[in-house]
Design a protein around this motif. Structure first.
Motif, PDB file in Angstrom:
ATOM      1  N   TYR A 370      11.323 -10.408  -0.471  1.00 39.54           N
ATOM      2  CA  TYR A 370      11.199 -11.632   0.321  1.00 39.54           C
ATOM      3  C   TYR A 370       9.934 -11.544   1.158  1.00 39.54           C
ATOM      4  O   TYR A 370       9.500 -10.464   1.567  1.00 39.54           O
ATOM      5  CB  TYR A 370      12.431 -11.880   1.193  1.00 39.54           C
ATOM      6  CG  TYR A 370      12.602 -10.982   2.397  1.00 39.54           C
ATOM      7  CD1 TYR A 370      11.883 -11.199   3.572  1.00 39.54           C
ATOM      8  CD2 TYR A 370      13.523  -9.939   2.376  1.00 39.54           C
ATOM      9  CE1 TYR A 370      12.054 -10.383   4.679  1.00 39.54           C
ATOM     10  CE2 TYR A 370      13.702  -9.121   3.479  1.00 39.54           C
ATOM     11  CZ  TYR A 370      12.970  -9.351   4.634  1.00 39.54           C
ATOM     12  OH  TYR A 370      13.140  -8.553   5.732  1.00 39.54           O
ATOM     13  N   THR A 371       9.319 -12.697   1.389  1.00 36.51           N
ATOM     14  CA  THR A 371       8.082 -12.794   2.156  1.00 36.51           C
ATOM     15  C   THR A 371       8.277 -13.788   3.281  1.00 36.51           C
ATOM     16  O   THR A 371       8.702 -14.923   3.038  1.00 36.51           O
ATOM     17  CB  THR A 371       6.914 -13.253   1.261  1.00 36.51           C
ATOM     18  OG1 THR A 371       6.798 -12.366   0.146  1.00 36.51           O
ATOM     19  CG2 THR A 371       5.602 -13.259   2.046  1.00 36.51           C
ATOM     20  N   VAL A 372       8.000 -13.369   4.500  1.00 34.17           N
ATOM     21  CA  VAL A 372       8.092 -14.275   5.642  1.00 34.17           C
ATOM     22  C   VAL A 372       6.833 -15.151   5.657  1.00 34.17           C
ATOM     23  O   VAL A 372       5.716 -14.658   5.816  1.00 34.17           O
ATOM     24  CB  VAL A 372       8.213 -13.500   6.966  1.00 34.17           C
ATOM     25  CG1 VAL A 372       8.254 -14.473   8.140  1.00 34.17           C
ATOM     26  CG2 VAL A 372       9.470 -12.635   6.955  1.00 34.17           C
ATOM     27  N   LYS A 382      11.239 -18.175   4.547  1.00 35.43           N
ATOM     28  CA  LYS A 382      10.983 -17.063   3.629  1.00 35.43           C
ATOM     29  C   LYS A 382      10.793 -17.570   2.197  1.00 35.43           C
ATOM     30  O   LYS A 382      11.390 -18.569   1.797  1.00 35.43           O
ATOM     31  CB  LYS A 382      12.164 -16.089   3.612  1.00 35.43           C
ATOM     32  CG  LYS A 382      12.374 -15.262   4.861  1.00 35.43           C
ATOM     33  CD  LYS A 382      13.577 -14.348   4.641  1.00 35.43           C
ATOM     34  CE  LYS A 382      13.838 -13.444   5.821  1.00 35.43           C
ATOM     35  NZ  LYS A 382      15.016 -12.567   5.592  1.00 35.43           N
TER      36      LYS A 382
END
Length: 473
Positions: A370-372, A382
């Protein structure tokens, strides 16, 4: 049997902001696109007679390690020993020796390879390993000494003693700590000293015997952690309660500096432990002005700099001898002479409990990443990517609700009492307090956007009820 042992761990704090607690040095991408861990596996698997590799790593890195190995396509079998906490190299080596001795026999030759080294000249490396293997079978604990190319203050040194028979190896006269610059110059001038590479070769039985003599408390604690485990089932997770009580000591201090049966073999191959940004910069070819660039830059009157950027263009004017490392959430600017001091920044970040000491914007999980993308008061956005066939845990959050929008692929969702399929351009809403689960039932990656809202959005607001990756107590 000949068994390489890959030791993978350590934060690599001097390579911050690219290396962090959740993605340490062995996993960072090098300028050529590979990782140190991948290269270590390929190097080990290329040695004669290697059919299996034993990896000792933290249990938090198991799935990431397995994914890294899979990318290489290297045709070897794998054993894993998973540490619940880091306790330095002596307990790790002891666990490897006890495990391998019990499963494959105490005459098994172990080649201990740290996962954060870069080595050139595979043929020369193979010859050195062959010589070390022969010494190990004759009762020696063998280390590899790298010929110094400069007066380095960041490495330990080995002083060679008398020659061993007709071999090119020598008895170790002594190990010495990282010296000051003047002492390092004296070591090199003497011709008797080599850098301590941290690589070792010995039989499982000889290492067990040495531990029993010089560090019995280490051996005892490791034997207790392995009690009840089935060596035929991998990975083997070491008992946390017992392993945490193991002495925090290196194998150098525990055994190698105390034994009279330690040999050093000259390592004539190219070697680097990539211990700082200066070392990493050397992997990039310099331009006409001595600049080493990894990423997009625009430079005016810039000399002798290393500049790395993952996504943004870096513009520089009138710079000389600087390190500039840009990531999506942290920027490092330092004089090249202070490259070893980057670890002091990490220490300060940890004292402040700053997230960038541990996490990247992109976080790896057993099921994917996951990428913020954005966060602020009472919201966080996200990008979530789930591997085919993988699923998140069945979980619940007390303080936040979540809105899921599928960008590509198809999601199988448990939302409270309902189970539904969510296709591309469709969404579902998860109220706070609802049990929920996300699964990718397809053969392509599932990509979705998650919008969180609530008064508390910390990653610790999670209650897991069931998990495929052993994260439920």
């Amino acid at each position: 049997m000949f068994l390489p042992v890959i030791m993978s761990g350590g934060a690599g704090s001097r390579l911050w902001p690219v290396s962090r607690e959740t993605l340490p040095k062995p996993f960072i991408e090098l300028p050529d696109g590979g990782t140190l861990l991948q290269k270590t596996l390929q190097r080990a698997a290329s040695l004669d007679g290697v059919e299996r590799v034993l990896t000792v790593t933290n249990k938090e890195y198991y799935f990431l390690t397995r994914d890294e190995y899979q990318v290489t396509g290297t045709p070897v079998a794998h054993d894993y020993l998973l540490e619940p906490v880091g306790r330095n190299t002596a307990p790790a080596v002891a666990a490897a020796a006890r495990y391998a001795g019990g499963k494959y026999g105490e005459d098994t030759v172990l080649l201990v390879l740290p996962a954060d080294h870069l080595i050139g000249n595979q043929e020369t490396f193979s010859k050195a390993v062959a010589a070390a293997t022969e010494l190990a079978r004759n009762g020696w604990l063998v280390t590899f000494g790298v010929e110094p190319v400069r007066p380095e203050t960041g490495y330990g040194y080995i002083e060679s003693g008398e020659k061993i028979g007709k071999t090119d190896a020598h008895k170790v006269a002594r190990f010495v700590e990282k010296p000051d610059l003047q002492t390092a110059k004296e070591y090199i001038a003497s011709g008797r000293f080599t850098w301590n590479s941290g690589m070792f070769c010995f039989t499982a039985g000889n290492m067990i015997a040495a531990l029993r003599e010089f560090a019995p408390e280490v051996l005892t604690s490791v034997e207790q952690t392995l009690q009840g485990s089935n060596p035929e089932i991998t990975p083997v997770v070491l008992n946390e309660e017992i392993f945490a009580l193991s002495p925090d000591i290196s194998i150098d201090y525990a055994v190698m500096e105390r034994s009279s049966k330690v040999a050093v073999i000259g390592a004539d191959f190219d070697w680097s432990d990539i211990g700082s940004w200066s070392a990493l910069a050397e992997l990039v070819k310099p331009d006409a002005r001595g600049n080493r660039i990894n990423g997009e830059t625009l430079l005016v009157d810039v000399d002798n700099c290393y500049i790395q950027s993952e996504s943004r263009i870096v513009a520089g004017i009138g710079l000389d001898n600087l390190l500039v490392v840009d990531t999506p959430d942290a920027l490092l600017v330092a004089h090249q002479s202070r490259a070893q001091d980057v670890k002091a920044v990490v220490k300060q970040l940890k004292l402040k409990s700053h997230a960038t000491a541990n996490y990247h914007r992109k976080v790896h999980r057993p099921w994917g990443t996951y990428t913020v993308l954005e966060e602020g008061n009472n919201f966080k956005i996200k990008r979530i990517e789930v591997k085919p066939g993988a699923s998140l845990s069945l979980q619940m959050h007390h303080h936040r609700s979540e809105h899921w929008i599928v960008v590509s692929g198809m999601a199988k969702v448990v939302n409270g009492e309902r189970e539904l399929l969510v296709n591309k351009n469709e969404s579902t809403y998860i109220p706070a307090g609802h049990k929920h689960r996300l699964e990718n039932p397809g053969v392509l990656d599932l990509v979705m956007i998650e919008v969180q809202s609530g008064e508390y959005l910390g990653e610790d607001d999670i209650v897991r009820f069931q998990d495929n990756y052993g994260r439920v107590p």
